[in-house]
Design a protein around this motif. Sequence first.
Motif: not given
Length: 200
Positions: A165-185
């Motif tokens: 019931t707690r507000p759980l936040t799971f963090i695996s590394g710094p925030s990251a995403t990749s675009d369609i060409e797999l460039n990591r930001v």
Amino acid sequence: MNAKSEIYDRIRTATAGAAPPDATPRTYERAPARGPGNADRFAETVDEYRAQVHRVAQQDVAATVRALTSAHTAIVVPPGLPSEWTAEVDVIEDSDMTVDALDTVDAVITGCRVGIAATGTIVLDGESGQGRRALTLVPDHHVCIIRADQVVDTVPQAFAALEATRPLTFISGPSATSDIELNRVEGVHGPRTLDVIIVE
């Protein structure tokens, strides 16, 4: 007959007489953790996510925090964070700062509820010393302090230690995403930099 019914009929015909699939084994280690998990493995998996890992003794936490935040002028902490961890830096205690105010902060320092060795994940549940979710999602640099005895080995063991019931936040590394060409930001959906201090 519509296209959907035709597809279903073809699937039924193709699978007629086939043996049922084997049952998926569900023999996960669900027992609550007894004693600390593997801190060495936790450090390795956190590092694989491009987070920085610092293993220190209790008396060196404050100096490590100072070294990691020396370039910052505005550092926020949640209520209840042990004051000895930030004894060598100037901090602002969060008092429901607005998102705009948090956006002007350079770094946040928190504790956590549990760390998972198998996945390199840290979990915050909003309790004292961890703060609300926005606190760890808006500032660009997150310094998270975890005691070695808070590490468990598996995800099921972590869930056994968490309150659903707690507000759980799971963090695996710094925030990251990749675009369609797999460039990591990094830094799009949360902190660009994550430092994890493991207190031995």
